[in-house]
Design a protein around this motif. Structure first.
Motif, PDB file in Angstrom:
ATOM      1  N   SER A   1      -6.791   2.094   8.535  1.00 57.58           N
ATOM      2  CA  SER A   1      -6.401   1.392   9.758  1.00 57.58           C
ATOM      3  C   SER A   1      -7.484   0.426  10.207  1.00 57.58           C
ATOM      4  N   GLU A   2      -8.730   0.865  10.154  1.00 55.93           N
ATOM      5  CA  GLU A   2      -9.846   0.005  10.570  1.00 55.93           C
ATOM      6  C   GLU A   2      -9.989  -1.184   9.638  1.00 55.93           C
ATOM      7  N   PHE A   3      -9.786  -0.963   8.336  1.00 56.00           N
ATOM      8  CA  PHE A   3      -9.839  -2.075   7.384  1.00 56.00           C
ATOM      9  C   PHE A   3      -8.763  -3.101   7.705  1.00 56.00           C
ATOM     10  N   CYS A   4      -7.531  -2.631   7.925  1.00 49.28           N
ATOM     11  CA  CYS A   4      -6.428  -3.553   8.205  1.00 49.28           C
ATOM     12  C   CYS A   4      -6.680  -4.346   9.480  1.00 49.28           C
TER      13      CYS A   4
ATOM     14  N   LEU B   1      10.404  -5.510   4.778  1.00 51.00           N
ATOM     15  CA  LEU B   1       9.474  -5.315   3.666  1.00 51.00           C
ATOM     16  C   LEU B   1       8.263  -4.479   4.071  1.00 51.00           C
ATOM     17  N   ALA B   2       8.451  -3.604   5.040  1.00 44.62           N
ATOM     18  CA  ALA B   2       7.326  -2.827   5.567  1.00 44.62           C
ATOM     19  C   ALA B   2       6.633  -2.019   4.477  1.00 44.62           C
ATOM     20  N   GLU B   3       7.400  -1.386   3.591  1.00 44.89           N
ATOM     21  CA  GLU B   3       6.786  -0.573   2.529  1.00 44.89           C
ATOM     22  C   GLU B   3       6.015  -1.444   1.547  1.00 44.89           C
ATOM     23  N   GLU B   4       6.598  -2.575   1.175  1.00 47.50           N
ATOM     24  CA  GLU B   4       5.921  -3.479   0.237  1.00 47.50           C
ATOM     25  C   GLU B   4       4.647  -4.053   0.862  1.00 47.50           C
ATOM     26  N   ILE B   5       4.696  -4.358   2.148  1.00 43.55           N
ATOM     27  CA  ILE B   5       3.510  -4.873   2.843  1.00 43.55           C
ATOM     28  C   ILE B   5       2.415  -3.806   2.862  1.00 43.55           C
ATOM     29  N   PHE B   6       2.811  -2.576   3.141  1.00 46.20           N
ATOM     30  CA  PHE B   6       1.837  -1.478   3.123  1.00 46.20           C
ATOM     31  C   PHE B   6       1.181  -1.390   1.753  1.00 46.20           C
TER      32      PHE B   6
ATOM     33  N   LEU C   1      -1.202   1.916  -9.955  1.00 45.04           N
ATOM     34  CA  LEU C   1      -1.523   1.553  -8.580  1.00 45.04           C
ATOM     35  C   LEU C   1      -0.395   1.949  -7.631  1.00 45.04           C
ATOM     36  N   GLN C   2       0.842   1.799  -8.082  1.00 43.43           N
ATOM     37  CA  GLN C   2       1.968   2.235  -7.250  1.00 43.43           C
ATOM     38  C   GLN C   2       1.931   3.751  -7.036  1.00 43.43           C
ATOM     39  N   LYS C   3       1.570   4.486  -8.084  1.00 43.94           N
ATOM     40  CA  LYS C   3       1.473   5.940  -7.961  1.00 43.94           C
ATOM     41  C   LYS C   3       0.352   6.320  -6.999  1.00 43.94           C
ATOM     42  N   ALA C   4      -0.780   5.650  -7.091  1.00 40.36           N
ATOM     43  CA  ALA C   4      -1.898   5.943  -6.187  1.00 40.36           C
ATOM     44  C   ALA C   4      -1.520   5.656  -4.748  1.00 40.36           C
ATOM     45  N   CYS C   5      -0.788   4.572  -4.515  1.00 40.78           N
ATOM     46  CA  CYS C   5      -0.359   4.239  -3.156  1.00 40.78           C
ATOM     47  C   CYS C   5       0.580   5.313  -2.613  1.00 40.78           C
ATOM     48  N   PHE C   6       1.505   5.763  -3.454  1.00 41.72           N
ATOM     49  CA  PHE C   6       2.432   6.826  -3.042  1.00 41.72           C
ATOM     50  C   PHE C   6       1.656   8.084  -2.652  1.00 41.72           C
TER      51      PHE C   6
ATOM     52  N   LYS D   1      -1.426  -4.116   1.273  1.00 41.72           N
ATOM     53  CA  LYS D   1      -2.594  -3.832   2.110  1.00 41.72           C
ATOM     54  C   LYS D   1      -3.408  -2.683   1.520  1.00 41.72           C
ATOM     55  N   TYR D   2      -2.710  -1.683   0.996  1.00 39.06           N
ATOM     56  CA  TYR D   2      -3.412  -0.552   0.391  1.00 39.06           C
ATOM     57  C   TYR D   2      -4.244  -1.009  -0.815  1.00 39.06           C
ATOM     58  N   LEU D   3      -3.674  -1.883  -1.650  1.00 36.56           N
ATOM     59  CA  LEU D   3      -4.423  -2.389  -2.806  1.00 36.56           C
ATOM     60  C   LEU D   3      -5.702  -3.085  -2.363  1.00 36.56           C
ATOM     61  N   GLN D   4      -5.613  -3.879  -1.308  1.00 38.67           N
ATOM     62  CA  GLN D   4      -6.812  -4.552  -0.812  1.00 38.67           C
ATOM     63  C   GLN D   4      -7.819  -3.557  -0.254  1.00 38.67           C
ATOM     64  N   PHE D   5      -7.341  -2.517   0.381  1.00 38.18           N
ATOM     65  CA  PHE D   5      -8.217  -1.466   0.901  1.00 38.18           C
ATOM     66  C   PHE D   5      -8.992  -0.810  -0.234  1.00 38.18           C
ATOM     67  N   GLU D   6      -8.316  -0.451  -1.300  1.00 42.94           N
ATOM     68  CA  GLU D   6      -8.992   0.178  -2.434  1.00 42.94           C
ATOM     69  C   GLU D   6      -9.918  -0.822  -3.134  1.00 42.94           C
ATOM     70  N   PHE D   7      -9.465  -2.057  -3.285  1.00 40.69           N
ATOM     71  CA  PHE D   7     -10.317  -3.074  -3.916  1.00 40.69           C
ATOM     72  C   PHE D   7     -11.638  -3.202  -3.166  1.00 40.69           C
ATOM     73  N   PHE D   8     -11.566  -3.389  -1.864  1.00 39.17           N
ATOM     74  CA  PHE D   8     -12.790  -3.624  -1.100  1.00 39.17           C
ATOM     75  C   PHE D   8     -13.642  -2.368  -0.982  1.00 39.17           C
ATOM     76  N   ASN D   9     -13.031  -1.206  -0.975  1.00 42.24           N
ATOM     77  CA  ASN D   9     -13.813   0.033  -0.995  1.00 42.24           C
ATOM     78  C   ASN D   9     -14.621   0.135  -2.280  1.00 42.24           C
ATOM     79  N   GLN D  10     -13.947  -0.077  -3.417  1.00 45.36           N
ATOM     80  CA  GLN D  10     -14.634   0.057  -4.700  1.00 45.36           C
ATOM     81  C   GLN D  10     -15.675  -1.033  -4.892  1.00 45.36           C
ATOM     82  N   TRP D  11     -15.331  -2.265  -4.532  1.00 46.09           N
ATOM     83  CA  TRP D  11     -16.297  -3.359  -4.690  1.00 46.09           C
ATOM     84  C   TRP D  11     -17.495  -3.162  -3.765  1.00 46.09           C
TER      85      TRP D  11
END
Length: 517
Positions: free
Chosen positions: A132-135, A182-187, A112-117, A190-200
């Motif tokens: 951006s719209e999801f966030c 913690l801007a990078e960690e926050i991103f 997941l970290q690799k996918a976010c990168f 948020k990215y994990l939630q974006f992918e979760f909700f897209n896939q679900w």
């Protein structure tokens, strides 16, 4: 609200087969939906989808509104070119029968970290806009959740009330500093939630388009160590200085437990919530209805009165019942959302007032067939089908029960005879199919069967042992278990007992499945 006559399967997504050690929203999830369609099922019930805490329990989540990143499919990320085949090299050899959560977390986190990168480096303008719209649309919970998880990471997983007082108590300067540092960690979160909700969302759309509705599960209480409590402390009964629950949730002593159950969750400050027109709860239901069609409310009786135990107690003995504004709460929800697609978990010691609250809003209650048989107080005749009214949901068992085969094998001989007398026969197909047939043939509008019972599995496939701290939530079925024979048998029973729509019905071929009725 009463629901049309239908049936379905109880299965949490973690139980899907997968090469990554835990079920996810990839190809096996779609195969399961196809199995439901082929079997003429119209419902798929899941457990809470939130990010599980240290216990791995979906009922003890870090957020009531976020999704569990472990359910994100690496295979689907690869299709989006966010992972490559090389990222799957040297995967550990995971068990196909149960989830090893620690190894799964370690393995999937790296992917997941690799996918976010890769997303940050190569996302198209369209993907960036989607993110951006999801966030923006989910900011009402996502901002606090992402910061909470980022802070938890840098604090080595410690609970929020063990953080520095300034950030634990959300002083504005500390929040602003945390967001900057913690801007990078926050991103990332948020990215994990974006992918979760897209896939679900894609999986849910696939199910809905094929006539399958999804029943979600909402735990009445949230974990003390959660973004919900940290970000909204006034909604809960907390000790001001320590952040610990001032009043803890649980249940009183009863026949099964001389000391009751002490869950440790903070109870709600219902007076404050009501002053705000139940804003947080409305947001919680809105978040749920964004990704499920119906909602089962766990521990429904807590909306009429809840058992509250003072901080410092080690058992639930000294608690007391406190009234909750359940009628006002559900009235607000009804005004916001119209007819409420809610199922009430009304099991255990339930008073007439709780039933009245349930019936006031026409919520179907739950009937558990296993509870109708056996010795002592466990056998409650209200769970026998001849006592049902149509506006209810019948289960052979739930995630907290043993499987039907495991349950039956542990009955005393005379208790088994009681089951046979009620059924009017000895089993030819196995006790699991006998109870499935009993559920499907009942007048209950909805019948839900755990997949373990459809497969005829024993105690080894049990999902949860209440009161047991370890070894829960890990069961998985094998690839290939959902055979055409099982689908045919389930379809035949479903059609026979009027739980398939006319358009769903298929003709049983000569010499086909009539022997399964």
């Amino acid at each position: 609200m009463p629901f049309p006559r239908a049936s379905g399967i109880l299965l949490h997504p973690t139980s899907f087969p997968s090469q990554f050690g835990i079920g996810d929203f990839g190809s096996e999830a779609y195969r399961f939906v196809d199995f439901l369609v082929e079997s003429r099922q119209k419902l798929w019930q899941i457990l809470p989808l939130g990010p599980a805490g240290d216990s791995n329990s979906p009922y003890a989540s870090y957020s009531a509104m976020a999704g569990n990143p472990l359910l994100i499919s690496p295979g689907l990320l690869q299709k989006k070119s966010l992972l490559t085949k090389e990222n799957f090299d040297n995967l550990p050899k995971f068990s196909s029968e149960t989830v090893d959560f620690s190894r799964v977390i370690q393995t999937k986190t790296l992917m997941l970290q690799k996918a976010c990168f890769n997303f940050k480096a190569s996302a198209t303008s369209f993907q960036q806009q989607e993110f951006s719209e999801f966030c923006q649309s989910q900011a009402y919970w996502l901002d606090d959740y992402a910061l909470f998880m980022a802070l938890k990471d840098v604090h080595g997983g410690a609970g929020w009330n063990a953080w520095e007082p300034a950030i634990a108590h959300r002083q504005p300067e500390a929040i602003q500093l945390g967001q900057q540092q913690l801007a990078e960690e926050i991103f990332y979160h948020k990215y994990l939630q974006f992918e979760f909700f897209n896939q679900w969302s894609q999986l849910k759309r696939y199910a809905n388009q094929r006539g399958i509705k999804i029943i979600g599960d909402i735990a009445i209480y949230v974990a003390q160590d959660s973004a919900d409590v940290w970000a909204n402390p006034k909604n809960f009964c907390l000790e001001e200085q320590t952040g610990e629950p001032a009043l803890m949730a649980g249940t009183p002593p009863d026949y099964f437990s001389a000391t009751g159950q002490l869950w440790g969750n903070p109870v709600y400050n219902w007076a404050h919530l009501e002053q705000e027109d139940f804003k947080w709860w409305v947001q919680r239901f809105q978040a749920m209805l964004n990704y499920v069609d119906l909602i089962r409310i766990d521990h429904f009786r807590g909306f009429h009165a809840y058992w509250a135990v003072k901080q410092g107690e080690t058992t639930a003995n000294s608690g007391k019942w406190v009234l909750a504004p359940g009628e006002a709460f559900f009235q607000v929800l009804q005004e916001k959302f119209g007819q409420l697609p809610i199922i009430a978990e009304d099991l255990g010691e339930v008073t007439p007032e709780v039933y009245a609250l349930r019936d006031r809003f026409e919520f179907p209650g739950m009937k558990i067939l296993q509870f109708a048989f056996g010795g002592g107080l466990q056998a409650e005749k209200r769970f026998l089908p001849f006592n049902y009214q149509s506006n209810c949901v019948v289960y052979t068992g739930t995630h907290d029960n043993d499987t039907t085969v495991g349950w039956f094998n542990q009955l005393l001989p005379q208790e088994r005879e009681e089951v046979w007398r009620y059924l009017g026969c000895t089993s030819q197909l196995g006790i699991h199919w006998d109870l499935i047939r009993l559920a499907l043939s009942s007048v209950a509008n909805q019948a839900i069967i755990p997949l373990q019972d459809v497969l005829g599995l024993g105690t080894e496939a049990r999902m949860n042992f209440p009161g047991k701290d370890e070894g829960n939530w890990g069961w998985r079925y094998h690839q290939g278990d959902l055979t055409p024979g099982i689908s045919d048998r389930l379809r035949t029973m479903t059609e026979t007992y009027g739980r398939a729509t006319i358009s769903q019905k298929s003709r049983v071929s000569k010499g086909g499945n009539n022997e399964f009725i």
